[in-house]
Design a protein around this motif. Structure first.
Motif, mmCIF file in Angstrom:
data_model
loop_
_atom_site.group_PDB
_atom_site.id
_atom_site.type_symbol
_atom_site.label_atom_id
_atom_site.label_comp_id
_atom_site.label_asym_id
_atom_site.label_seq_id
_atom_site.Cartn_x
_atom_site.Cartn_y
_atom_site.Cartn_z
ATOM 1 N N SER A 8 0.813 -1.224 0.000
ATOM 2 C CA SER A 8 0.000 0.000 0.000
ATOM 3 C C SER A 8 0.841 1.266 0.000
ATOM 4 O O SER A 8 0.284 2.370 -0.077
ATOM 5 C CB SER A 8 -0.917 0.009 1.238
ATOM 6 O OG SER A 8 -1.807 -1.086 1.223
ATOM 7 N N GLY A 165 -16.496 -6.023 0.048
ATOM 8 C CA GLY A 165 -15.905 -5.216 -1.013
ATOM 9 C C GLY A 165 -15.125 -6.086 -1.968
ATOM 10 O O GLY A 165 -14.856 -7.269 -1.698
ATOM 11 N N SER A 167 -12.033 -5.778 -2.934
ATOM 12 C CA SER A 167 -10.587 -5.813 -2.758
ATOM 13 C C SER A 167 -10.119 -7.245 -2.482
ATOM 14 O O SER A 167 -10.807 -8.009 -1.800
ATOM 15 C CB SER A 167 -10.179 -4.912 -1.579
ATOM 16 O OG SER A 167 -8.826 -5.117 -1.233
ATOM 17 N N VAL A 199 -11.008 3.117 6.738
ATOM 18 C CA VAL A 199 -10.697 2.550 5.419
ATOM 19 C C VAL A 199 -9.738 1.382 5.657
ATOM 20 O O VAL A 199 -8.541 1.580 5.855
ATOM 21 C CB VAL A 199 -10.060 3.598 4.485
ATOM 22 C CG1 VAL A 199 -9.913 3.022 3.076
ATOM 23 C CG2 VAL A 199 -10.888 4.886 4.450
ATOM 24 N N ARG A 203 -6.757 -0.648 -0.497
ATOM 25 C CA ARG A 203 -7.744 0.247 -1.095
ATOM 26 C C ARG A 203 -7.074 1.226 -2.046
ATOM 27 O O ARG A 203 -5.915 1.607 -1.851
ATOM 28 C CB ARG A 203 -8.458 1.042 0.003
ATOM 29 C CG ARG A 203 -9.163 0.183 1.033
ATOM 30 C CD ARG A 203 -10.412 -0.478 0.478
ATOM 31 N NE ARG A 203 -10.942 -1.495 1.397
ATOM 32 C CZ ARG A 203 -12.125 -2.084 1.239
ATOM 33 N NH1 ARG A 203 -12.893 -1.758 0.208
ATOM 34 N NH2 ARG A 203 -12.522 -3.001 2.095
ATOM 35 N N GLU A 207 -10.581 5.920 -2.348
ATOM 36 C CA GLU A 207 -11.374 5.607 -1.147
ATOM 37 C C GLU A 207 -10.891 6.401 0.065
ATOM 38 O O GLU A 207 -11.694 6.852 0.882
ATOM 39 C CB GLU A 207 -11.346 4.107 -0.868
ATOM 40 C CG GLU A 207 -12.119 3.301 -1.900
ATOM 41 C CD GLU A 207 -12.506 1.917 -1.415
ATOM 42 O OE1 GLU A 207 -12.756 1.746 -0.197
ATOM 43 O OE2 GLU A 207 -12.564 1.006 -2.256
ATOM 44 N N TYR A 208 -9.578 6.578 0.176
ATOM 45 C CA TYR A 208 -9.057 7.431 1.254
ATOM 46 C C TYR A 208 -9.490 8.877 1.032
ATOM 47 O O TYR A 208 -9.876 9.570 1.979
ATOM 48 C CB TYR A 208 -7.535 7.334 1.313
ATOM 49 C CG TYR A 208 -7.024 5.957 1.639
ATOM 50 C CD1 TYR A 208 -7.067 5.467 2.940
ATOM 51 C CD2 TYR A 208 -6.519 5.134 0.644
ATOM 52 C CE1 TYR A 208 -6.608 4.199 3.242
ATOM 53 C CE2 TYR A 208 -6.047 3.859 0.936
ATOM 54 C CZ TYR A 208 -6.098 3.396 2.229
ATOM 55 O OH TYR A 208 -5.634 2.139 2.517
#
Length: 287
Positions: A8, A165, A167, A199, A203, A207-208
């Motif tokens: 991430s 979701g 993800s 969150v 992601r 989304e953040y």
């Protein structure tokens, strides 16, 4: 030491740039590998399994993985103590120390899971006082801070107890050995005086951004990509996914130092390469 958190980093680096000076970030160290975890009955088999697990995750994230994982980390405590201690020396130093610690796992395949190896990984970070770092990492104050982090990570907010979701890593809270729950890694919790948004998991940047816009309208400033040489000077090391997100222009810069991993390069600024564990000569064998 979490491969999902490592994967991430392109999004988080972009997010930090977009929020610079406008929010108060606070990192919580979860302790992924704890002191009381049972030792593996077959360390070689555990290492092979975990290396395959990281390889599967890197197929989703594109993040580097070590060409050879020497072992699964024995403990997250030493690196967490060093990373927490580095925060007393400023945000830039703390970010660089934490990055070095992550790279011991996912670039070198030799996790900094002792206090000595974690301190050695940080050696040479610009602006770092290594003697102060060692003293702080061994202090009772920093130990209490990391213990508080670990406890907080095991009090997840109700929103993450079940998560849906698309993800590959939605981020629902994980069950712990004692029957409790902890946050999945990474999880970002945005808090203001009027509310919170969470969150979890892997992601996209959007989304953040949406969570922040709901609670803090107008605070996000989407940064323009940097010229490659400037980005490498600022970040000191860049993975391929990071340089695609954070830079614009011909890559690599002429002075970039390439370190090969199991699935692509890590790019180092030459000043970083001068002290980075990946470019240090191996210790010579004794007689």
């Amino acid at each position: 030491m979490c491969p999902w958190a490592w994967g991430s980093e392109p999004v988080f680096r972009r997010l930090r740039a977009a929020l610079a000076g406008r929010v108060r970030p606070r990192r919580v160290h979860c302790i992924l590998f704890d002191h009381d975890d049972d030792p593996a009955p077959d360390p070689a088999a555990e290492t092979a399994w975990y290396a395959h697990y990281v390889e599967e995750i890197s197929a989703h994230t594109g993040a580097p993985r070590a060409a050879r994982l020497r072992r699964v980390a024995a403990s997250s405590w030493p690196s967490s103590l060093v990373a927490k201690a580095a925060e007393a020396q400023g945000d830039r130093v703390a970010e660089r120390v934490l990055r070095r610690l992550r790279e011991t796992v996912f670039v070198l395949g030799d996790p900094a899971d002792t206090l000595d190896s974690a301190l050695a990984a940080a050696r040479g970070v610009p602006g770092l006082d290594p003697e102060r770092l060692a003293a702080d990492a061994a202090s009772g104050a920093v130990l209490r801070q990391v213990r508080a982090d670990r406890a907080e990570a095991r009090r997840p907010v109700p929103e993450v107890l079940t998560v849906r979701g698309g993800s590959p890593h939605p981020g629902a809270a994980k069950e712990t050995a004692d029957g409790g729950r902890r946050y999945a890694l990474p999880t970002v919790l945005v808090r203001t005086s009027t509310g919170r948004r969470v969150v979890p998991g892997l992601r996209p940047f959007e989304e953040y951004a949406a969570a922040l816009e709901e609670l803090c309208p107008g605070q996000l400033r989407t940064p323009a990509p940097l010229p490659p040489a400037l980005a490498l000077e600022h970040h000191r090391t860049l993975t391929e996914p990071e340089r695609r997100v954070l830079t614009e222009g011909r890559w690599p810069p002429p002075h970039a130092v390439r370190v090969d991993t199991g699935n692509g390069p890590l790019w180092l600024h030459p000043d970083e390469a001068a002290t980075h564990p990946a470019t240090r000569p191996a210790p010579s064998a004794g007689p």
